[in-house]
Motif scaffolding. Structure first.
Motif, PDB file in Angstrom:
ATOM      1  N   GLN A 102       3.197   0.742  22.401  1.00  0.00           N
ATOM      2  CA  GLN A 102       2.029   1.324  23.068  1.00  0.00           C
ATOM      3  C   GLN A 102       2.400   2.591  23.835  1.00  0.00           C
ATOM      4  OE1 GLN A 102      -1.122   0.776  22.597  1.00  0.00           O
ATOM      5  NE2 GLN A 102      -0.581  -0.844  21.159  1.00  0.00           N
ATOM      6  N   LEU A 105       2.485   5.199  21.189  1.00  0.00           N
ATOM      7  CA  LEU A 105       1.183   5.498  20.569  1.00  0.00           C
ATOM      8  C   LEU A 105       0.220   6.094  21.583  1.00  0.00           C
ATOM      9  CD1 LEU A 105       0.798   2.375  18.250  1.00  0.00           C
ATOM     10  CD2 LEU A 105       1.016   4.765  17.538  1.00  0.00           C
ATOM     11  N   ASN A 106       0.259   5.584  22.809  1.00  0.00           N
ATOM     12  CA  ASN A 106      -0.625   6.089  23.870  1.00  0.00           C
ATOM     13  C   ASN A 106       0.195   6.422  25.102  1.00  0.00           C
ATOM     14  OD1 ASN A 106      -2.344   3.474  22.551  1.00  0.00           O
ATOM     15  ND2 ASN A 106      -3.253   5.494  22.440  1.00  0.00           N
TER      16      ASN A 106
ATOM     17  N   LYS B  17       4.378  11.765  14.492  1.00  0.00           N
ATOM     18  CA  LYS B  17       3.465  11.911  15.636  1.00  0.00           C
ATOM     19  C   LYS B  17       4.007  12.902  16.658  1.00  0.00           C
ATOM     20  CE  LYS B  17       1.450   9.022  19.287  1.00  0.00           C
ATOM     21  NZ  LYS B  17       0.113   9.583  19.540  1.00  0.00           N
ATOM     22  N   VAL B  91       0.711   7.190  11.133  1.00  0.00           N
ATOM     23  CA  VAL B  91       0.348   6.766  12.491  1.00  0.00           C
ATOM     24  C   VAL B  91      -0.752   5.711  12.437  1.00  0.00           C
ATOM     25  CG1 VAL B  91      -0.646   7.517  14.680  1.00  0.00           C
ATOM     26  CG2 VAL B  91       1.099   8.909  13.571  1.00  0.00           C
ATOM     27  N   SER B  92      -1.674   5.881  11.493  1.00  0.00           N
ATOM     28  CA  SER B  92      -2.739   4.896  11.360  1.00  0.00           C
ATOM     29  C   SER B  92      -2.171   3.532  10.953  1.00  0.00           C
ATOM     30  CB  SER B  92      -3.781   5.419  10.372  1.00  0.00           C
ATOM     31  OG  SER B  92      -4.164   4.424   9.471  1.00  0.00           O
ATOM     32  N   GLU B  95      -0.597   2.058  14.051  1.00  0.00           N
ATOM     33  CA  GLU B  95      -1.626   1.554  14.971  1.00  0.00           C
ATOM     34  C   GLU B  95      -2.202   0.239  14.471  1.00  0.00           C
ATOM     35  OE1 GLU B  95      -4.151   4.969  15.038  1.00  0.00           O
ATOM     36  OE2 GLU B  95      -3.290   5.746  16.922  1.00  0.00           O
ATOM     37  N   ASN B  96      -2.431   0.175  13.189  1.00  0.00           N
ATOM     38  CA  ASN B  96      -2.934  -1.058  12.588  1.00  0.00           C
ATOM     39  C   ASN B  96      -1.938  -2.200  12.776  1.00  0.00           C
ATOM     40  OD1 ASN B  96      -4.825  -2.545  11.109  1.00  0.00           O
ATOM     41  ND2 ASN B  96      -3.634  -2.307   9.241  1.00  0.00           N
ATOM     42  N   ALA B  98       0.256  -2.418  15.204  1.00  0.00           N
ATOM     43  CA  ALA B  98       0.253  -2.785  16.620  1.00  0.00           C
ATOM     44  C   ALA B  98      -0.922  -3.703  16.944  1.00  0.00           C
ATOM     45  CB  ALA B  98       0.208  -1.520  17.485  1.00  0.00           C
ATOM     46  N   LYS B  99      -2.059  -3.435  16.327  1.00  0.00           N
ATOM     47  CA  LYS B  99      -3.233  -4.294  16.541  1.00  0.00           C
ATOM     48  C   LYS B  99      -3.014  -5.681  15.972  1.00  0.00           C
ATOM     49  CE  LYS B  99      -6.746  -0.734  16.719  1.00  0.00           C
ATOM     50  NZ  LYS B  99      -7.547   0.138  15.845  1.00  0.00           N
TER      51      LYS B  99
END
Lengths: 111, 111
Positions: A102, A105-106, B17, B91-92, B95-96, B98-99
């Motif tokens: 995280q 990413l953020n 990124k 990156v997508s 993120e996926n 990480a979710k």
DNA sequence: TGATTATATATAAGATTCTTATGTATATTT
DNA sequence: AAATATACATAAGAATCTTATATATAATCA
């Protein structure tokens, strides 16, 4: 289906967490449960799961008992006492990893 | 330091990124930036970074320009046009991932 | 001034953890 | 009857790292 290489190393903590929460599970059940929890995103392959179960049993992290269901055999796994310690460690590492992801990413804006 | 195997596969999306956000960066700078962003948690090794940079350059994802700083040479990398597409994709995926990890670590209670 | 640390890139050998493929067998659904 | 689901198992190979090593300059410290 997600990019698989990203999940490398996650299987063990996920497995230990599931066994902690469910008491005892068998291999095929674990693959179904992970698929359900991740809404189809993560499909654990047998080639990854069974060797890991065997290794963890050999290492004294898991213990197994066979059970006959009709003419089929199920092998139920549960955490040993040492396995419960390993679970805490492994899940904490995975959580720490997720937090670090995280951060990347953020990123927190630096004032 | 985090359990390293968990980061397997994350380096490429992180790299793309960072290059997207910073325009151009050189290898050593990238290792420092990642360490800073993750508060010391993730230390990228040269053995992982440089071969990846070379591969991405060979694949047309990155382009490099050398720059002389005093008597030392820096190799600055930036995204190509194709690299910007790859960045979005990578990156997508991260993120996926990480979710999905969150689904496993903090499952939604099933009513 | 000499030693250590930081900056900077590079590569090779080996470890780990998966994927893919294959095998076996029973139970259920179409 | 055929296909799919359930259930376990293993072997070969791929991908991505770690660790170690190499080279060289710059800056700091003692």
């Amino acid at each position: 289906m997600n990019k698989k290489v990203l999940y490398k190393g996650c299987l063990e903590p996920i497995l230990l967490k599931l066994l902690h929460e469910n008491g005892r599970m068998y291999g095929y059940e674990i693959t179904r449960k992970v698929k359900e929890l991740t809404v189809g995103e993560l499909n654990i392959t047998e080639g990854a799961l069974y060797p890991l179960l065997h290794r963890l049993e050999a290492d004294g992290v898991l213990e197994a008992e066979m059970e006959n269901i009709g003419n089929r055999v199920r092998k139920y796994y549960s955490l040993t006492q040492n396995g419960r310690k390993e679970k805490v460690k492994a899940v904490s590492e995975l959580e720490n990893f997720a937090k670090t992801l995280q951060l990347l990413l953020n990123p927190k804006p630096s004032f």
